[in-house]
Scaffold this motif. Structure first.
Motif, PDB file in Angstrom:
ATOM      1  N   SER A 155     -35.614 -10.607  12.359  1.00 28.31           N
ATOM      2  CA  SER A 155     -34.488 -11.431  11.916  1.00 28.31           C
ATOM      3  C   SER A 155     -33.322 -11.327  12.884  1.00 28.31           C
ATOM      4  O   SER A 155     -32.697 -12.332  13.222  1.00 28.31           O
ATOM      5  N   LEU A 156     -33.019 -10.123  13.334  1.00 29.32           N
ATOM      6  CA  LEU A 156     -31.927  -9.933  14.290  1.00 29.32           C
ATOM      7  C   LEU A 156     -32.226 -10.618  15.615  1.00 29.32           C
ATOM      8  O   LEU A 156     -31.356 -11.257  16.204  1.00 29.32           O
ATOM      9  N   SER A 157     -33.455 -10.504  16.055  1.00 24.76           N
ATOM     10  CA  SER A 157     -33.861 -11.150  17.302  1.00 24.76           C
ATOM     11  C   SER A 157     -33.779 -12.669  17.169  1.00 24.76           C
ATOM     12  O   SER A 157     -33.297 -13.365  18.071  1.00 24.76           O
ATOM     13  N   ALA A 158     -34.253 -13.195  16.049  1.00 21.43           N
ATOM     14  CA  ALA A 158     -34.201 -14.636  15.813  1.00 21.43           C
ATOM     15  C   ALA A 158     -32.756 -15.113  15.715  1.00 21.43           C
ATOM     16  O   ALA A 158     -32.406 -16.173  16.248  1.00 21.43           O
ATOM     17  N   TYR A 159     -31.912 -14.329  15.064  1.00 22.58           N
ATOM     18  CA  TYR A 159     -30.498 -14.680  14.951  1.00 22.58           C
ATOM     19  C   TYR A 159     -29.847 -14.731  16.331  1.00 22.58           C
ATOM     20  O   TYR A 159     -29.099 -15.658  16.646  1.00 22.58           O
ATOM     21  N   GLN A 160     -30.139 -13.730  17.164  1.00 16.80           N
ATOM     22  CA  GLN A 160     -29.581 -13.701  18.520  1.00 16.80           C
ATOM     23  C   GLN A 160     -30.027 -14.926  19.310  1.00 16.80           C
ATOM     24  O   GLN A 160     -29.223 -15.569  19.981  1.00 16.80           O
ATOM     25  N   ARG A 161     -31.299 -15.253  19.218  1.00 16.89           N
ATOM     26  CA  ARG A 161     -31.805 -16.432  19.930  1.00 16.89           C
ATOM     27  C   ARG A 161     -31.152 -17.697  19.385  1.00 16.89           C
ATOM     28  O   ARG A 161     -30.792 -18.605  20.136  1.00 16.89           O
ATOM     29  N   GLY A 162     -30.954 -17.751  18.095  1.00 19.15           N
ATOM     30  CA  GLY A 162     -30.297 -18.906  17.483  1.00 19.15           C
ATOM     31  C   GLY A 162     -28.876 -19.084  17.990  1.00 19.15           C
ATOM     32  O   GLY A 162     -28.431 -20.201  18.265  1.00 19.15           O
ATOM     33  N   VAL A 163     -28.158 -17.990  18.136  1.00 24.49           N
ATOM     34  CA  VAL A 163     -26.787 -18.048  18.665  1.00 24.49           C
ATOM     35  C   VAL A 163     -26.802 -18.564  20.098  1.00 24.49           C
ATOM     36  O   VAL A 163     -25.983 -19.407  20.473  1.00 24.49           O
ATOM     37  N   GLU A 164     -27.746 -18.081  20.904  1.00 26.00           N
ATOM     38  CA  GLU A 164     -27.862 -18.542  22.288  1.00 26.00           C
ATOM     39  C   GLU A 164     -28.146 -20.045  22.342  1.00 26.00           C
ATOM     40  O   GLU A 164     -27.548 -20.778  23.132  1.00 26.00           O
ATOM     41  N   LEU A 165     -29.054 -20.498  21.491  1.00 22.54           N
ATOM     42  CA  LEU A 165     -29.395 -21.925  21.460  1.00 22.54           C
ATOM     43  C   LEU A 165     -28.218 -22.759  20.980  1.00 22.54           C
ATOM     44  O   LEU A 165     -27.956 -23.848  21.510  1.00 22.54           O
ATOM     45  N   LEU A 166     -27.505 -22.263  19.989  1.00 25.75           N
ATOM     46  CA  LEU A 166     -26.345 -22.975  19.467  1.00 25.75           C
ATOM     47  C   LEU A 166     -25.274 -23.125  20.546  1.00 25.75           C
ATOM     48  O   LEU A 166     -24.690 -24.197  20.718  1.00 25.75           O
ATOM     49  N   GLN A 167     -25.038 -22.047  21.291  1.00 24.24           N
ATOM     50  CA  GLN A 167     -24.066 -22.108  22.379  1.00 24.24           C
ATOM     51  C   GLN A 167     -24.499 -23.110  23.445  1.00 24.24           C
ATOM     52  O   GLN A 167     -23.687 -23.875  23.956  1.00 24.24           O
ATOM     53  N   TYR A 168     -25.787 -23.111  23.771  1.00 28.49           N
ATOM     54  CA  TYR A 168     -26.315 -24.076  24.741  1.00 28.49           C
ATOM     55  C   TYR A 168     -26.080 -25.509  24.247  1.00 28.49           C
ATOM     56  O   TYR A 168     -25.611 -26.366  25.000  1.00 28.49           O
ATOM     57  N   CYS A 169     -26.393 -25.760  22.985  1.00 31.17           N
ATOM     58  CA  CYS A 169     -26.217 -27.099  22.410  1.00 31.17           C
ATOM     59  C   CYS A 169     -24.744 -27.509  22.401  1.00 31.17           C
ATOM     60  O   CYS A 169     -24.406 -28.642  22.750  1.00 31.17           O
TER      61      CYS A 169
END
Length: 85
Positions: A41-55
């Motif tokens: 969950s923490l790893s997925a959350y971190q990746r989600g934040v990275e993707l959100l910033q990219y978007c």
């Protein structure tokens, strides 16, 4: 462990806004099932934040381009009108 996640983030830059958005949707759907371990969950959350910033950065760039294009169009339309009056 920090250097490993940094390497993964740098190596997994999204191809496009659409790819990032699709991956983000998958992450959210997976997290909503509630069947992930805490680490996952923490790893997925971190990746989600990275993707959100990219978007967000991609959208901001597109907005800036639109503003520039609109400003150029307005200049082109106002010049002939002001000369005729």
């Amino acid at each position: 462990m920090v250097s490993k996640s940094s390497k993964n983030a740098a190596a997994s830059q999204p191809e496009s806004f659409e790819a990032a958005s699709a991956e983000l949707e998958k992450i959210v759907a997976t997290m909503e099932t509630g069947q992930m371990s805490l680490e996952a969950s923490l790893s997925a959350y971190q990746r989600g934040v990275e993707l959100l910033q990219y978007c967000q950065n991609t959208l901001q760039g597109a907005q800036q381009q639109v503003k520039i294009l609109e400003a150029d169009m307005l200049k082109n339309f106002t010049r002939p009108d002001s000369d005729e009056r």
